[in-house]
Design an enzyme around this catalytic site. Sequence first.
Site, PDB file in Angstrom:
ATOM      1  N   ARG A   1       0.812  -1.221   0.000  1.00 35.65           N
ATOM      2  CA  ARG A   1       0.000   0.000   0.000  1.00 35.65           C
ATOM      3  C   ARG A   1       0.847   1.274   0.000  1.00 35.65           C
ATOM      4  O   ARG A   1       0.432   2.295   0.513  1.00 35.65           O
ATOM      5  CB  ARG A   1      -0.974   0.013   1.197  1.00 35.65           C
ATOM      6  CG  ARG A   1      -1.934  -1.168   1.223  1.00 35.65           C
ATOM      7  CD  ARG A   1      -2.844  -1.208   0.014  1.00 35.65           C
ATOM      8  NE  ARG A   1      -3.605  -2.449  -0.022  1.00 35.65           N
ATOM      9  CZ  ARG A   1      -3.233  -3.546  -0.688  1.00 35.65           C
ATOM     10  NH1 ARG A   1      -2.117  -3.540  -1.418  1.00 35.65           N
ATOM     11  NH2 ARG A   1      -3.964  -4.625  -0.668  1.00 35.65           N
TER      12      ARG A   1
ATOM     13  N   GLU B   1      -4.833   4.050   5.714  1.00 44.08           N
ATOM     14  CA  GLU B   1      -4.855   4.065   4.256  1.00 44.08           C
ATOM     15  C   GLU B   1      -5.450   5.381   3.792  1.00 44.08           C
ATOM     16  O   GLU B   1      -5.155   5.869   2.704  1.00 44.08           O
ATOM     17  CB  GLU B   1      -5.695   2.896   3.706  1.00 44.08           C
ATOM     18  CG  GLU B   1      -4.994   1.566   3.758  1.00 44.08           C
ATOM     19  CD  GLU B   1      -5.659   0.521   2.863  1.00 44.08           C
ATOM     20  OE1 GLU B   1      -6.379   0.914   1.921  1.00 44.08           O
ATOM     21  OE2 GLU B   1      -5.440  -0.670   3.102  1.00 44.08           O
TER      22      GLU B   1
ATOM     23  N   SER C   1     -11.157   0.283   3.305  1.00 42.57           N
ATOM     24  CA  SER C   1     -10.358   0.038   4.513  1.00 42.57           C
ATOM     25  C   SER C   1      -9.806   1.358   5.040  1.00 42.57           C
ATOM     26  O   SER C   1      -9.239   2.143   4.286  1.00 42.57           O
ATOM     27  CB  SER C   1      -9.197  -0.913   4.201  1.00 42.57           C
ATOM     28  OG  SER C   1      -9.690  -2.185   3.855  1.00 42.57           O
TER      29      SER C   1
END
Length: 257
Positions: A141, A253, A183
């Site tokens: 990520r 995130e 998320s």
Amino acid sequence: MLVKEINFSKFSSIKIGGVFKVEVLSGDFGEFNGVIIGGANNILISPNPPKLGILSSEFDYIKFDGEILEIGGLTKSAKIYNFAKKNNLANFEFLKGIPGTLGGLITMNAGLLGYEISNNLISVLTNFGEFKKDELEFSYRKSKIKGVIKSAKFRILKGFDESLSIKISKKRANQPRGNSFGSCFKNPVGLSAGKLIDECGLKGYKIRNCGFSQEHANFLINYGGGTFDEALSLINLAKKRVFEKFGINLETEVVIL
């Protein structure tokens, strides 16, 4: 300079934010000292955000010459997925159901079930030039990309996997519905952020109009009329509780502007 007004309470996936002026970047633009919002799917915007920008529609395209796939930075994930399926291209199956534009997908190295957007990547073109994949330091990520993503080139692999697409659809069908970022936190290595938040007693916990979903604690939901302060308070509370209980620093995130 072209500027447009965007109402983030309607435009962003979390449906939080005011009406702000956003610079539209077109042509061979140079340095931009602000934040690109893309599809605003992973952004929590404050009442006093930094300078904002968005790519013009000229960066919404897909070019395919049989060996290399070139995709514009504004191209939506659904468009990429549908193109890959129609043309029997592999490693884009995981995009089904993921919101966002190519620029955002690459910046956060989006992925699922071991597949990542960087897997087939050859290079990324930004307003600072073209960079090869190995220059961009992709990890879970994360990436280290200089500038605004205009487009990217991918190596073509044939063989769209319909069974994988179905498997991903089933996995996403269990995700909570409603206005969210997807998320909220990255999973710590070998652990589940949702499980950690749940074990801290925050699954289903609400602050006025926002809360962590009762179905999956890593989904922060705006149940209607949610505010920046409510969402940020939940994010900070989860970080605090998880650190106090497990000694783990949760990393968002979500990009907080």
